[in-house]
Each structure stands twice: as C-alpha cells, then as structure tokens.
Design an enzyme around this catalytic site. Structure first.
Site, short mmCIF file in Angstrom:
data_model
loop_
_atom_site.label_atom_id
_atom_site.label_comp_id
_atom_site.label_asym_id
_atom_site.label_seq_id
_atom_site.Cartn_x
_atom_site.Cartn_y
_atom_site.Cartn_z
N CYS A 109 0.84 -1.21 0.00
CA CYS A 109 0.00 0.00 0.00
C CYS A 109 0.87 1.26 0.00
O CYS A 109 1.58 1.49 -0.96
CB CYS A 109 -1.00 -0.03 1.17
N HIS A 132 -4.16 -4.71 0.17
CA HIS A 132 -3.74 -5.20 1.49
C HIS A 132 -3.85 -6.72 1.54
O HIS A 132 -4.91 -7.25 1.86
CB HIS A 132 -4.60 -4.58 2.59
N GLU A 135 -2.77 -8.65 3.69
CA GLU A 135 -3.00 -9.08 5.09
C GLU A 135 -4.47 -8.94 5.48
O GLU A 135 -4.88 -9.41 6.54
CB GLU A 135 -2.10 -8.28 6.04
#
Lengths: 196, 250
Positions: free
Chosen positions: A77, A176, A178
């Site tokens: 990001c 993202h 994650e």
C-alpha cells in the site's frame, strides 16, 4: 527463514504481524539496521500519509537502508507508493526504487475516492501465483501508481493502475494482502516462496 | 470491477456479542471472534463491531477484544461505540482495527473528524449518522437515536466529507428493525451528493432489499445484523442471489 517487518509509524504493522502468525512464519518487527540487512525477507508495510512517513523514515535513515537492500523486499500500500520516485500526496520525494510518479485519483461519475473495497487483479508477468489471476483483493487508497514497465498486476478503477510491481529484488502491492482473506494470504506466500 | 460490500454488524457488550445468534455450527454464541470467523469464511466483505456499553471500564475489554479479532480475522473490520477522542481511536488502531466509526462525538465536536483524518488518514475515519425523517427533513440523532439534534442528514454528511471522513455509515431510524427494506430515496440522494463511499444500514429483511439498495439506492455497501445472526438470509445465498442478478459481488 527470517522475516523482518520494518518498524516505523505505519498504521498496519500489527495487521501484517498477525498475518505472519496465521501463516506460521517467524518474524520480528524492528527498525534495527543490522537486523533488517541480515533478514531473508523484508516487509515494508504502510498506511498513512506520504510526507510525514518519508520524514520519519529519513530521520531513522531507513530511507537509504531500504533502497540498498539486496534480499526480496515487499512494499504494501503506502509502502509500495513510497518505493516510487515521487508522490503527488503533499508533494513528496520518495525512495526512487521504481521510477514512477504516484498520482491522485480524481473521482469520476459513480467511482468515488478513496478506492475502497474488493477489486480484481489481472496478473502480467507476475511474481504472484498464477492461480490468483482475477482474484479479488482489498484496496483502500486515494493515490495510485500508473501502469508502467514494472507493473506485475493491473486493476481497473477510474483507469487501469498498478496493483502490483516488481523490479530486481523489490516487490510491491497496492492492495492489502493481510486483509484480503485467503487469497491475500496466498499473495504473501508467493512473496515468501521467492528464492533469493 | 470494484464490488459492492456486504457487512455483518456485531453488537458487543463487555467483550461478548449480544442479541441472539442462531447457528448450529457456533459452539459459543457469545464469542465475537468465533462468529466473525464464520462470517469471514462465508464471504463477508467487512465486519463492524459496535461496543454498545461503551463505558470507561468497558473500554479496556473492548481494546483487548479488538486485538483478538485482528489476530484471527483476515478481512477488514471497523469498530465503533463511545469513541470521542484521537486517543481513543489511536488505542483501537494500535490494537489492529482497520477503521473506527464515530457518531455522537462528531456531532458534538465536528473538528474531531478533521483531527482524526489528519492523524490517521481519511480511510480510517467512518462517520456514522443515525437519522430519522420527521415530516420532511431527515433529523440527525445521537446517543443511540435517543437525542434529536439541530443537524440535517444531507448537510451533515457533506460537512463530514469536507472535514475528511473517508466513508459515511447512514442508518435510517425509520427503517431500522422493520425488515421492510432500506431507505432507498435518502440513500440515492446521499450517494449523488457525496464523493466518498456510503454504507447503508437499517431495514434489511430479505435478499431483494439488498438488490434494491445497490441498484436503486446506489449504496457502496450494505450493513445488517439480525438477518445474518438468525440465518434468515445466509451470506453465501445472498451473494449468489446478487451475482445472478449481475450486481458486482466478490
């Protein structure tokens, strides 16, 4: 394998650390230069504003360190945006690993800014596992990297932009991983599986 | 193509989910992490956790719960309830929240939106607006809908956007709990007015209501609670239903 998450004033460090735990990967979170240099893999996360984050990295001399790393480095990001040469966000000179300008999204019709939510990625000569072509990833950003010779995945929002990049030992994703459910964890696996 | 988001909302009191939950596969109906995991597996696009007790004593419990959620849940989540300062928000960010939602505190002190957007970025700041249509204007209410204010829905939403909100979560008090559908007209107007995403809340009763809120209300995301908790509208069925009708869904 020793994975290091670079410790600085980014918002999503804990989320990235928890993702490593879910993957069963040993990791440490550190700003120690020696520890970062000797890691097998380095993750450079990022949520926040470009200028203040670059100032912070410079104060810790992490800007020079990151550029010179030789092992695989993953920018996420804002981390990806800071790997570029320059960001329109508060007129910020960045690390210059990728020779690109980070531009601001201009809202168009029903396409609002920030670009927030799940969007699909189209892989092109990518380090990301081929099974993830057309997978939906979670994005939250108001600035983007245009498509360029280092683009490794493309997403279309307002216009096509770089969802992933790669050059030498530097890897990056705008979304993202994650926070992108199991497909996101598989993107992290793609990075962790890279042989250095 | 960016997809429309489906967002289950969990009400939390002293670290436990409240309101009934009706899933055979859940061992402990009060465990927010277990329920959230199930929703994440079923394809929820995001989750919202509202601390409905929101007292000072309760805040520490909530922060440690947020940390557990972040540890086990691999999709984004928003937390709200009683957040009234940059410090409150910072503790939740540190615990692993992706966004915070502010409501009464933003009405009381609109500058809080500017301060939070500056400190954490707009993407972190959801402004929740509870409004009730009284005659014609939509009147903004605070304190869980108990207190009417002098603010009107549309002008307040615009102000929140200007001050740096990244998203608006609009709950129609007229529709909430009715299961008769979302506030389509107000949502459609809100979505034309704003250039930030809008989450629709209040009134979901069946799958058709979600189609309406996306096609007619132009909402970017739709939130619901009890219909998911009681299994009346199973998430996988809802997503298939919307996909089959050519709505962009993950």
């Amino acid at each position: 394998m020793k994975v290091v998450i670079i410790k600085y004033n980014a918002g999503n460090i804990r989320s990235m650390a928890f993702a490593m735990e879910r993957l069963g990967i040993d990791y440490s979170i550190t700003d120690n230069q020696e520890e970062i240099k000797t890691a097998d893999k380095v993750i450079f996360p990022g949520v926040g504003e470009a200028r203040s984050t670059m100032d912070y990295l410079q104060a810790l001399k992490l800007d020079l360190l990151i550029k010179d790393l030789k092992q695989p480095v993953l920018g996420v990001c804002l981390g990806m945006q800071l790997m570029c040469a320059y960001s329109e966000e508060n007129d910020t000179k960045c690390l210059g690993i990728f020779d690109e300008t980070v531009k601001q999204f201009i809202p168009k019709n029903a396409e609002k800014v920030p670009h927030m939510g799940w969007n699909s990625i189209a892989l092109s000569n990518s380090w990301i596992d081929a099974s993830l072509d057309e997978a939906y990833m979670y994005f939250v950003h108001s600035y983007y990297v245009p498509v360029n010779q280092n683009t490794a995945a493309i997403t279309d929002y307002i216009q096509p932009f770089s969802a992933a990049l790669q050059k030498d030992n530097f890897y990056a994703v705008q979304f993202h991983p994650e926070k992108s459910a199991t497909v996101g964890e598989n993107v992290l696996r793609s990075f962790l599986n890279i042989q250095s | 193509m960016l997809t429309k988001r489906i967002i289950p909302c969990l009400d939390i009191k002293e670290g436990r989910t409240v309101k009934g939950i009706n899933f055979e596969s859940i061992r402990d109906a009060g465990d927010p992490v277990e329920l959230a995991s199930l929703y994440a597996q079923q394809g929820a696009d995001e989750l919202v956790f509202l601390d409905i007790a929101a007292t000072n004593e309760n805040r520490k419990t909530f922060s440690s719960l947020v940390r557990e959620i972040a540890r086990y849940i691999n999709i984004p989540f928003t937390v709200g309830g009683g957040i009234s300062s940059v410090e409150d928000a910072s503790a939740l960010l540190e615990a692993g929240a992706d966004k915070v939602s502010i409501n009464s505190a933003a009405v009381r002190n609109p500058k809080l939106i500017d301060e939070m957007a500056k400190a954490f970025g707009s993407q972190f700041v959801v402004v929740a607006i509870d409004a009730k249509k009284v005659d014609n204007p939509w009147i903004v209410h605070t304190h869980g809908g108990k207190k009417p204010t002098d603010k009107k829905l549309f002008s307040w939403a615009e102000e929140a956007q200007q001050r740096g909100a990244g998203e608006i979560l609009f709950t129609s008090m007229n529709h909430d709990g009715t299961k008769n559908g979302f506030a389509i007209d107000a949502l459609s107007k809100l979505n034309q007015l704003l250039s930030i995403p809008v989450i629709a809340s209040g009134g979901a009763g069946n799958m058709g209501h979600f189609m309406d809120v996306f096609l007619l209300g132009k909402a970017d995301a739709a939130l619901a609670a009890s219909i998911f908790h009681f299994g009346e509208v199973p998430l996988p069925d809802l997503k298939k239903y919307l996909k089959d009708r050519n709505i962009s869904i993950r």
